[in-house]
Design a protein around this motif. Structure first.
Motif, PDB file in Angstrom:
ATOM      1  N   SER A  30     -31.212  69.197  24.915  1.00 27.24           N
ATOM      2  CA  SER A  30     -28.775  68.485  24.200  1.00 27.24           C
ATOM      3  C   SER A  30     -29.114  67.801  22.709  1.00 27.24           C
ATOM      4  O   SER A  30     -27.532  67.810  22.620  1.00 27.24           O
ATOM      5  N   ALA A  31     -30.227  66.864  22.697  1.00 29.39           N
ATOM      6  CA  ALA A  31     -30.141  66.333  21.132  1.00 29.39           C
ATOM      7  C   ALA A  31     -30.421  67.064  19.989  1.00 29.39           C
ATOM      8  O   ALA A  31     -29.443  66.467  19.108  1.00 29.39           O
ATOM      9  N   THR A  32     -30.598  67.858  20.299  1.00 29.94           N
ATOM     10  CA  THR A  32     -31.370  68.911  19.267  1.00 29.94           C
ATOM     11  C   THR A  32     -30.515  69.402  18.825  1.00 29.94           C
ATOM     12  O   THR A  32     -29.711  71.144  19.455  1.00 29.94           O
ATOM     13  N   LYS A  33     -29.377  69.853  17.212  1.00 32.62           N
ATOM     14  CA  LYS A  33     -28.544  71.301  17.295  1.00 32.62           C
ATOM     15  C   LYS A  33     -28.982  72.410  16.895  1.00 32.62           C
ATOM     16  O   LYS A  33     -28.475  73.374  17.213  1.00 32.62           O
ATOM     17  N   ARG A  87     -29.287  56.260  16.333  1.00 29.27           N
ATOM     18  CA  ARG A  87     -29.907  55.959  16.923  1.00 29.27           C
ATOM     19  C   ARG A  87     -31.188  56.947  16.492  1.00 29.27           C
ATOM     20  O   ARG A  87     -30.687  57.600  16.306  1.00 29.27           O
ATOM     21  N   GLY A  88     -32.049  56.916  17.904  1.00 33.07           N
ATOM     22  CA  GLY A  88     -33.241  57.763  17.796  1.00 33.07           C
ATOM     23  C   GLY A  88     -32.894  58.615  18.341  1.00 33.07           C
ATOM     24  O   GLY A  88     -31.672  58.996  19.140  1.00 33.07           O
ATOM     25  N   MET A  89     -33.458  60.003  18.409  1.00 36.93           N
ATOM     26  CA  MET A  89     -32.428  60.783  19.746  1.00 36.93           C
ATOM     27  C   MET A  89     -33.404  60.567  21.642  1.00 36.93           C
ATOM     28  O   MET A  89     -32.724  61.499  22.799  1.00 36.93           O
ATOM     29  N   ARG A  90     -33.804  59.837  21.549  1.00 38.46           N
ATOM     30  CA  ARG A  90     -34.438  59.051  22.984  1.00 38.46           C
ATOM     31  C   ARG A  90     -34.632  59.969  23.685  1.00 38.46           C
ATOM     32  O   ARG A  90     -34.412  60.846  24.652  1.00 38.46           O
ATOM     33  N   ILE A  91     -35.958  60.965  23.249  1.00 38.70           N
ATOM     34  CA  ILE A  91     -36.125  62.011  24.228  1.00 38.70           C
ATOM     35  C   ILE A  91     -37.336  61.778  24.504  1.00 38.70           C
ATOM     36  O   ILE A  91     -38.561  62.829  24.677  1.00 38.70           O
ATOM     37  N   TYR A  92     -38.151  59.861  24.417  1.00 41.98           N
ATOM     38  CA  TYR A  92     -39.816  60.176  24.530  1.00 41.98           C
ATOM     39  C   TYR A  92     -39.492  58.558  25.874  1.00 41.98           C
ATOM     40  O   TYR A  92     -39.913  58.915  27.171  1.00 41.98           O
ATOM     41  N   ASN A  93     -39.436  57.500  25.250  1.00 45.29           N
ATOM     42  CA  ASN A  93     -39.288  56.287  26.046  1.00 45.29           C
ATOM     43  C   ASN A  93     -38.179  56.349  27.435  1.00 45.29           C
ATOM     44  O   ASN A  93     -38.971  55.769  27.957  1.00 45.29           O
ATOM     45  N   ARG A  94     -37.897  56.655  27.183  1.00 44.89           N
ATOM     46  CA  ARG A  94     -36.579  56.348  28.242  1.00 44.89           C
ATOM     47  C   ARG A  94     -37.486  58.023  28.996  1.00 44.89           C
ATOM     48  O   ARG A  94     -37.303  57.206  30.809  1.00 44.89           O
ATOM     49  N   PHE A  95     -37.557  58.587  29.239  1.00 46.83           N
ATOM     50  CA  PHE A  95     -38.349  59.470  30.335  1.00 46.83           C
ATOM     51  C   PHE A  95     -39.936  58.742  30.720  1.00 46.83           C
ATOM     52  O   PHE A  95     -40.110  59.251  31.790  1.00 46.83           O
ATOM     53  N   VAL A  96     -40.492  58.399  29.570  1.00 46.68           N
ATOM     54  CA  VAL A  96     -41.961  58.132  29.787  1.00 46.68           C
ATOM     55  C   VAL A  96     -42.077  56.478  30.959  1.00 46.68           C
ATOM     56  O   VAL A  96     -42.261  56.914  32.127  1.00 46.68           O
TER      57      VAL A  96
END
Length: 130
Positions: A30-33, A87-96
């Motif tokens: 969803s974050a990458t187009k 904002r960043g794509m939020r694909i790493y930190n929130r999941f970790v």
């Protein structure tokens, strides 16, 4: 009892690793187009370590970490910096961190007598040839 506990911990880590990869894959899509095949395909969750110290290791492409970083400053034509709200794509930190707390909660509360009996019955079935 240590063998049962280490089996329990390994099972929890395997389940949470699979859950991490699945949830992160949904967010990446969803974050990458554009189609990001390398970012989605080259991720693994592996449980390593000894029986007394199992560890969950998540392998990601190196650039996945950089996609999460927030861009803070942007230069204008005259060389002055302006704050950016990108904002960043939020694909790493929130999941970790989310999965870290979920693993801790499951390890704390799910090791019950029912779980111990279930692991023992699975072992008996494996040794009986069933």
């Amino acid at each position: 009892m240590d063998a049962i506990r280490s089996t329990f911990v390994r099972n929890i880590l395997k389940e949470e690793g699979i859950r991490f990869i699945k949830n992160q894959g949904i967010a990446i899509s969803s974050a990458t187009k554009v189609r990001s095949g390398n970012l989605i395909k080259n991720r693994k969750a592996i449980v390593t370590g000894t029986d007394t110290n199992p560890q969950l290791h998540v392998e990601l492409p190196a650039y996945a970490r950089f996609l999460d970083i927030r861009r803070k400053f942007r230069r204008s034509r005259r060389g002055q910096t302006k704050r950016s709200s990108a904002r960043g794509m939020r694909i790493y930190n929130r999941f970790v961190m989310g999965h870290y707390y979920r693993i801790a909660e499951r390890l704390q509360f799910e090791f019950t007598q029912e779980t111990i009996d279930l692991i023992r019955s699975n072992w008996k079935g494996a040794f009986d040839g069933k």
